[in-house]
Scaffold this active site. Sequence first.
Site, PDB file in Angstrom:
ATOM      1  CE  LYS A  15      -2.255  -1.043   3.823  1.00 37.80           C
ATOM      2  NZ  LYS A  15      -1.667  -2.345   4.211  1.00 37.80           N
ATOM      3  NE  ARG A  90      -4.004  -1.417  10.172  1.00 38.87           N
ATOM      4  CZ  ARG A  90      -2.919  -0.827   9.670  1.00 38.87           C
ATOM      5  NH1 ARG A  90      -2.942   0.444   9.348  1.00 38.87           N
ATOM      6  NH2 ARG A  90      -1.816  -1.519   9.482  1.00 38.87           N
ATOM      7  NE  ARG A 129       8.203  -2.329   5.933  1.00 45.40           N
ATOM      8  CZ  ARG A 129       6.894  -2.126   5.959  1.00 45.40           C
ATOM      9  NH1 ARG A 129       6.263  -1.642   4.904  1.00 45.40           N
ATOM     10  NH2 ARG A 129       6.211  -2.403   7.046  1.00 45.40           N
ATOM     11  NE  ARG A 162       7.209  -0.106  10.195  1.00 50.10           N
ATOM     12  CZ  ARG A 162       6.085  -0.033   9.485  1.00 50.10           C
ATOM     13  NH1 ARG A 162       6.082   0.588   8.322  1.00 50.10           N
ATOM     14  NH2 ARG A 162       4.961  -0.562   9.926  1.00 50.10           N
ATOM     15  NE  ARG A 173       2.607  -4.643  11.126  1.00 47.06           N
ATOM     16  CZ  ARG A 173       3.514  -4.236  10.237  1.00 47.06           C
ATOM     17  NH1 ARG A 173       4.751  -4.687  10.304  1.00 47.06           N
ATOM     18  NH2 ARG A 173       3.206  -3.375   9.312  1.00 47.06           N
TER      19      ARG A 173
HETATM   20  P1  AMP Z   1       1.084   0.533   9.063  1.00 48.77           P
HETATM   21  O1  AMP Z   1       2.321   1.286   8.745  1.00 48.77           O
HETATM   22  O2  AMP Z   1      -0.140   1.036   8.308  1.00 48.77           O
HETATM   23  O3  AMP Z   1       1.240  -0.973   8.964  1.00 48.77           O
HETATM   24  O4  AMP Z   1       0.750   0.835  10.604  1.00 48.77           O
HETATM   25  C1  AMP Z   1       1.671   0.523  11.630  1.00 48.77           C
HETATM   26  C2  AMP Z   1       0.934   0.379  12.955  1.00 48.77           C
HETATM   27  O5  AMP Z   1       0.257   1.609  13.273  1.00 48.77           O
HETATM   28  C3  AMP Z   1      -0.173  -0.677  12.964  1.00 48.77           C
HETATM   29  O6  AMP Z   1       0.328  -1.977  13.218  1.00 48.77           O
HETATM   30  C4  AMP Z   1      -1.071  -0.166  14.099  1.00 48.77           C
HETATM   31  O7  AMP Z   1      -0.492  -0.426  15.360  1.00 48.77           O
HETATM   32  C5  AMP Z   1      -1.011   1.350  13.881  1.00 48.77           C
HETATM   33  N1  AMP Z   1      -2.085   1.819  12.969  1.00 48.77           N
HETATM   34  C6  AMP Z   1      -1.940   2.400  11.736  1.00 48.77           C
HETATM   35  N2  AMP Z   1      -3.133   2.704  11.198  1.00 48.77           N
HETATM   36  C7  AMP Z   1      -4.059   2.322  12.108  1.00 48.77           C
HETATM   37  C8  AMP Z   1      -5.482   2.344  12.136  1.00 48.77           C
HETATM   38  N3  AMP Z   1      -6.208   2.820  11.102  1.00 48.77           N
HETATM   39  N4  AMP Z   1      -6.113   1.872  13.249  1.00 48.77           N
HETATM   40  C9  AMP Z   1      -5.418   1.398  14.289  1.00 48.77           C
HETATM   41  N5  AMP Z   1      -4.085   1.313  14.327  1.00 48.77           N
HETATM   42  C10 AMP Z   1      -3.399   1.770  13.246  1.00 48.77           C
END
Ligand code: AMP
Length: 230
Positions: A15, A90, A129, A162, A173
């Site tokens: 994404k 989400r 990554r 990360r 995740r």
């Molecule tokens: P991402 O980079 O989108 O994978 O997000 C990294 C982390 O941020 C996720 O594993 C969640 O802990 C948090 N996060 C990001 N977007 C959301 C969301 N819309 N709702 C809840 N937690 C989020």
Amino acid sequence: MLEAIILLGAPGAGKGTAAERIREQAGYTHISTGDMLRDAVKQGTELGRAAEAYMRRGELVPDDLMIRLVEERLNTAGDGSFFMFDGFPRTLIQAELLEEALRKRDGKITHVLLLESPREVLMQRLTGRRVCRRCGAIYHVVNVPPKRTGICDLCGGELYQRADDQEATVVNRLEVYRRQTESLIEHYERQGLLRRVDSSQGPDKLVADIMRILRPTGREDATHRNCRGG
Ligand code: AMP
């Protein structure tokens, strides 16, 4: 009028990479809640302190914090904007609150793009990554290696993994996605907004497929939607 597209898909589906290219090609303002949260953590804001533990475990940050974050971002948008959400919504509650927030601003969702890749591809992408600590550029130890191990090609910064890309957290995740986010697929399918795209074949093909959906028959009106970029 405010129009939004949503990139939906498991962690590692591509994404973030696709969003950056679509931003360049079609001018949507990119809203990545993951990036916004990582920024908040880095800056030690109240939100960052509240979110950090959830992120470390690969769990979702509570809905009320998330919708507040997105509302604040939309408030700074001005009129006539085109947004691309990446990593949001989400949960079903987030989806409903987003629809309400858009309605209040005379806005709507025009497309929901579901990026699909097999689980082993997601695992391999996430655990391999690496990110530049200085400029944020993204690499992969196998797919997109830097010229010198551990060093960013663009700025010479140090590359790191990360915390939430470590294997145990990645497994969590993906499970959180299956449990909490997959229900959104049906939600958007019912609304006739969902389009599925194969994201296992790398970013070039993925972005071409997405652009064909957003800009059928080469219409020009999707280019440079937000003049001041985003
Ligand atoms: P991402 O980079 O989108 O994978 O997000 C990294 C982390 O941020 C996720 O594993 C969640 O802990 C948090 N996060 C990001 N977007 C959301 C969301 N819309 N709702 C809840 N937690 C989020």
